[in-house]
Design an enzyme around this catalytic site. Structure first.
Site, mmCIF file in Angstrom:
data_model
loop_
_atom_site.group_PDB
_atom_site.id
_atom_site.type_symbol
_atom_site.label_atom_id
_atom_site.label_comp_id
_atom_site.label_asym_id
_atom_site.label_seq_id
_atom_site.Cartn_x
_atom_site.Cartn_y
_atom_site.Cartn_z
ATOM 1 N NE ARG A 1 3.519 20.093 23.663
ATOM 2 C CZ ARG A 1 3.270 18.987 24.351
ATOM 3 N NH1 ARG A 1 4.054 17.932 24.204
ATOM 4 N NH2 ARG A 1 2.266 18.922 25.184
ATOM 5 C CG HIS B 1 -0.917 28.294 25.660
ATOM 6 N ND1 HIS B 1 0.078 27.564 26.249
ATOM 7 C CD2 HIS B 1 -1.107 29.383 26.449
ATOM 8 C CE1 HIS B 1 0.479 28.168 27.357
ATOM 9 N NE2 HIS B 1 -0.218 29.283 27.504
ATOM 10 C CB SER B 2 -1.034 26.352 19.273
ATOM 11 O OG SER B 2 -1.280 25.338 18.332
ATOM 12 C CD GLU C 1 -4.478 25.799 24.571
ATOM 13 O OE1 GLU C 1 -3.830 25.570 23.530
ATOM 14 O OE2 GLU C 1 -4.058 25.534 25.712
HETATM 15 ZN ZN ZN Z 1 0.437 25.536 25.803
#
Ligand code: ZN
Ligand code: NAG
Ligand code: NAG
Length: 430
Positions: A185, A311-312, A387
């Protein structure tokens, strides 16, 4: 059939695909939670195991709020537990389903507003990512090698690019390995991975020549293509892989690939519930997708100086280990991570929070089986989880922000590459 009937068929199909798929989030809401100390983090973590809440951002005590999605049925117990523990909270998003519908509209009007956008200026689907990688490899055969690591669970090729001016044959050069989209996602990572390829290959600027002359690169833009496609077609907030094992569960599919690595496997920050977003799988490396990352790391271990698992969201650069133990080179590890964060901060929009740098457990949450820890333990000196920024939009980053996030994050790649390269030179002399 007349063409009119065919057309209305197509329209009905498009309508159901784009508009029908957020009903599964009906009644879900997202709550901000203020964290005072590690005890508050533990309360949240316990809820993650017991109530199967979905933690969007783990937050950091006194510094950053956690964001948590809960279903209608769990909401009362969730909020009561926070209240009982004296934890402040507020409503971040009242209705997840309707906000995702709105987000779809933003994304599709962006796509329609211009037709010749590069894939890194948009949210490309798997096929577009694949076509871009194929094109880069075809147009720059002396610089780029396309490798097919193997099929995903559903049979999509998991591919990566090796980028080198010396065909990966010069032992004096360190390797920098970036993988992304392990969590489906986190869409904004996809354009970023392609933008990195673009800047290294198609649009290398004079001031960046050293990045190719001194370093070999491996970029795997889409580790989890099944999950990513599923997040487009069925469940926008899907995180895990899409593997199926009827012995484990016929109802819940997939594993958190970032708990599936063979490092302290199934000990911390995991849930044995196969429906949980932090289910680690029935054994380490049960997931093909995790095995491909392992293989790239091990094949290049002699020269791999930096591994970046992207990641985000949340603006963090964290490193091992997920059990609070610090690697021996923690001072250098922190320095290179801080250089990455500071370089991004220098280009960020004012409203974004500054990057936080630190040990993943001490800063955020305990975990085991992560690729970050695995790479560190098998000997990659600089192994990080990044992130990226989501600004105030969490997973729903408006496409208008993609360019900003690509360009600011690129600065972090550059700064960390140069510094890690200096340490590599020192390592090869000693
Ligand atoms: Zn993640
Ligand atoms: C499915 O899960 C069972 C039970 O955990 C395990 O023994 C088996 O090897 C798994 N099958 C596959 C194909 O991974
Ligand atoms: C944490 O994990 C690392 C890597 O596996 C290990 O070397 C260390 O001993 C572990 N520390 C604790 C407290 O278990």
């Amino acid at each position: 059939m007349t063409s009119q009937i065919v057309l209305s068929f197509v329209l009905v199909f498009v309508y159901t695909v784009t508009a029908g798929n957020h009903d599964i989030y009906h009644g879900y809401s997202v709550h901000g939670v203020r964290l005072r100390d590690q005890a508050d983090q533990i309360v949240l973590h316990k809820l993650e195991e017991d109530l199967n809440i979905d933690v969007w951002n783990h937050g950091a005590p006194e510094l950053r709020d956690a964001l948590v999605m809960v279903s209608q049925e769990n909401k009362r117990e969730f909020l009561a537990t926070l209240d009982k523990n004296g934890m402040n909270h507020y409503l971040h998003l009242a209705d997840v389903a309707s906000s995702l519908k709105e987000y779809d509209t933003q994304v599709s009007s962006w796509k329609q507003s211009r037709t010749n956008r590069m894939p890194f200026e948009d949210y490309p689907r798997y096929a577009e990512v694949d076509a871009y990688m194929e094109k880069i490899a075809r147009e720059y055969p002396n610089l780029v090698t396309l490798v097919n690591a193997g099929p995903s669970f559903e049979g999509r090729a998991v591919k990566y690019l090796k980028i080198s001016t010396t065909n990966f044959a010069d032992p004096s050069k360190p390797v920098y390995f970036i993988d992304s989209t392990m969590h489906a996602r986190e869409w904004v990572i996809v354009p970023f991975a392609l933008y990195t390829i673009h800047r290294l290959v198609e649009n290398l600027r004079d001031q960046d020549r050293d990045l190719l002359e001194n370093i070999d690169w491996i970029i795997m833009p889409m580790v989890n293509p099944d999950g990513y496609e599923y997040s487009h077609t069925d469940a926008r907030l899907w995180r895990r892989t899409r593997s199926f094992n009827a012995t484990i569960s016929t109802e819940c599919w997939g594993v958190d690939a970032n708990r599936n690595f063979d490092i302290n496997f199934n000990t911390l920050g995991v849930s044995s519930n196969p429906c949980s977003d932090i289910y680690p799988g029935h054994e380490a490396f049960s997931e093909l997708e995790a095995r491909y990352i392992r293989d790239v790391i091990l094949e290049n271990i002699d020269r791999m100086q930096l591994y970046l698992n992207v990641h985000s969201f949340g603006n963090y650069v964290v490193f091992g280990y997920g059990n609070t133990s610090l690697p021996q080179n923690v001072v250098q590890l922190h320095q290179v991570g801080a250089a990455m964060g500071a370089a991004i901060d220098a280009k960020k929009l004012d409203k974004a929070p500054f990057y936080l740098i630190g040990n993943s457990n001490l800063l955020m949450y305990e975990c085991s089986g992560s690729s970050q820890d695995y790479a560190q333990a098998v000997g990659v000196p600089f192994s990080y989880t990044l992130e990226m920024a989501g600004y105030e939009y969490d997973f729903r980053v408006p496409p208008q922000y993609i360019n900003q996030i690509n360009t600011e994050t690129w600065e972090g790649i550059v700064a960390s590459a140069r510094l890690a390269n200096l340490y590599y030179r020192a390592r090869s002399r000693s």
